[in-house]
Scaffold this motif. Structure first.
Motif, short mmCIF file in Angstrom:
data_model
loop_
_atom_site.label_atom_id
_atom_site.label_comp_id
_atom_site.label_asym_id
_atom_site.label_seq_id
_atom_site.Cartn_x
_atom_site.Cartn_y
_atom_site.Cartn_z
N ILE A 106 -21.50 75.83 22.05
CA ILE A 106 -22.25 74.51 21.60
C ILE A 106 -23.23 74.24 22.88
O ILE A 106 -24.39 73.91 22.64
CB ILE A 106 -21.30 73.64 21.32
N VAL A 110 -27.14 73.93 22.74
CA VAL A 110 -27.87 72.69 22.95
C VAL A 110 -28.85 72.54 24.12
O VAL A 110 -30.11 72.24 23.89
CB VAL A 110 -26.66 71.42 23.54
N ALA A 114 -32.65 72.00 23.75
CA ALA A 114 -33.66 71.21 24.90
C ALA A 114 -34.64 71.84 25.35
O ALA A 114 -35.94 71.33 25.67
CB ALA A 114 -32.73 70.53 25.84
N GLU A 120 -36.20 67.24 29.03
CA GLU A 120 -35.46 67.55 30.15
C GLU A 120 -33.92 66.92 30.20
O GLU A 120 -33.62 65.74 30.18
CB GLU A 120 -36.13 66.67 31.40
N LEU A 121 -33.06 67.53 29.66
CA LEU A 121 -31.48 67.18 29.27
C LEU A 121 -30.68 66.63 30.57
O LEU A 121 -30.85 67.30 31.47
CB LEU A 121 -30.84 68.31 28.69
N ASN A 122 -30.30 65.29 30.35
CA ASN A 122 -29.21 64.88 31.22
C ASN A 122 -28.02 64.97 31.03
O ASN A 122 -27.09 65.20 31.70
CB ASN A 122 -29.97 63.50 31.56
N SER A 123 -27.79 64.58 29.67
CA SER A 123 -26.49 64.80 29.10
C SER A 123 -26.43 64.75 27.48
O SER A 123 -27.43 64.57 27.05
CB SER A 123 -25.63 63.42 29.59
N HIS A 124 -25.45 64.81 27.01
CA HIS A 124 -25.30 64.87 25.72
C HIS A 124 -24.03 64.59 25.26
O HIS A 124 -22.98 64.90 25.88
CB HIS A 124 -25.65 66.11 25.17
N THR A 125 -23.94 64.03 24.05
CA THR A 125 -22.60 63.75 23.52
C THR A 125 -22.29 64.33 22.09
O THR A 125 -23.51 64.39 21.39
CB THR A 125 -22.33 62.20 23.25
N ILE A 126 -21.16 64.69 21.74
CA ILE A 126 -21.00 65.60 20.48
C ILE A 126 -19.71 64.95 19.87
O ILE A 126 -18.62 64.90 20.68
CB ILE A 126 -20.96 66.91 20.48
N ASP A 127 -19.71 64.07 18.70
CA ASP A 127 -18.41 63.76 18.18
C ASP A 127 -18.28 64.23 16.78
O ASP A 127 -19.21 63.91 16.06
CB ASP A 127 -18.58 62.17 18.29
N PHE B 90 -32.66 63.98 20.09
CA PHE B 90 -33.13 63.60 21.32
C PHE B 90 -33.48 62.18 21.69
O PHE B 90 -34.20 61.73 20.89
CB PHE B 90 -34.48 64.56 21.66
N THR B 125 -21.69 63.77 14.98
CA THR B 125 -23.01 63.18 15.88
C THR B 125 -23.24 64.11 16.88
O THR B 125 -22.39 64.53 17.73
CB THR B 125 -23.01 61.91 15.94
N ASP B 127 -25.89 63.76 20.30
CA ASP B 127 -27.03 63.01 20.77
C ASP B 127 -27.42 63.73 22.29
O ASP B 127 -26.45 63.73 23.12
CB ASP B 127 -26.60 61.62 21.09
N TYR B 129 -29.45 63.06 25.70
CA TYR B 129 -30.08 62.10 26.48
C TYR B 129 -30.97 62.88 27.53
O TYR B 129 -30.38 63.79 28.37
CB TYR B 129 -29.16 61.15 27.25
N VAL B 131 -35.17 63.26 29.39
CA VAL B 131 -36.52 62.61 29.39
C VAL B 131 -37.34 63.62 28.39
O VAL B 131 -37.44 64.86 28.64
CB VAL B 131 -37.17 62.82 30.84
#
Lengths: 138, 138
Positions: A106, A110, A114, A120-127, B90, B125, B127, B129, B131
DNA sequence: TAGCAATTTGATATTAAGTATCAATAAGGA
DNA sequence: TCCTTATTGATACTTAATATCAAATTGCTA
């Protein structure tokens, strides 16, 4: 993060003081296990001010000791992080228990997304929300 | 969901009444584009009560017209959904703009994870994060 | 197209989550 | 032990959102 002492060590290592309050909050978290709200901690520690509970929970979050979980309706739960590492969540909508998982596939997908979107990916959350084995009818 | 009228049609189709208030809120959303907060809508429509703005925004969410976006710090934004379908986000942490994407690969991997963990998946979900090209320095 | 039941709204109060302030207290290195 | 600095508690405040309920509005329908 596995044992209560890990939290205390993490505090010291990051230059935070080891206080009775922080130990007390830590103990509540480890005794309780499972997801918790600020209210629960506050009720368990009537001698400690609400603001301090919030501060301590935030600090523990920053240290990777606990993670914040957004429930579907917008409610918030916290839970001891089984790992301080990057991870995702299974959230049981019946009992609220959160289980962590890691999935390189995953994460790779992801990152590809991006890149493809020039983001420019800094972080991500998947719930993931649903019914866990904890509450499965069978 | 592309045109303002789509919202009004969605209301009727789902048995909700077409009121001046709902039209007004809808217009604000389409005029503004981009992410918005309840405050922004409320400020733009001083004649309409806050509670009603909340109610209308929630209704529009339920109808898939707008989607709720959790910002990293816990703040909340809403934005017109470019599609009522399942999608991911994004989220530009500089300007707050939210762009949607769909990724069958990721969804597949998510489903596999859930199956492997004996988790009865209802929704999820994702998401990201960072730039966006909207705010990229280059 | 007037009447009416049901939905929607506004005003207001309330809840919940969290932050800000600031004086008093506690931690821990010297 | 002393002293600087971090931490805490009490309190007030903010923001997001929901609850209540009487008054206003919709949109049938006769």
């Amino acid at each position: 993060m596995r044992y209560p002492d890990d939290s205390l060590i993490a505090l010291k290592e990051n230059g935070y003081r080891l206080t009775a309050t922080r130990e007390a909050v830590n103990k509540v978290l480890y005794d309780h296990k499972g997801p918790f709200t600020i209210e629960m901690v506050s009720d368990a520690l009537p001698g400690i001010g609400r603001a301090t509970i919030f501060r301590t929970v935030r600090l523990f979050q920053d240290l990777g000791i606990i993670c914040r979980v957004n429930m579907e309706g917008g409610a918030v739960r916290y839970q001891l992080a089984s790992t301080g590492e990057h991870h995702h969540h299974f959230i049981c909508t019946v009992c609220g228990v959160v289980t962590e998982f890691i999935d390189a596939h995953i994460d790779q997908a992801v990152n590809r997304q991006a890149q493809g979107a020039d983001f420019e990916l800094n972080s991500h959350t998947i719930d993931l929300y649903g019914v866990g084995s904890c509450c499965s009818k069978k």
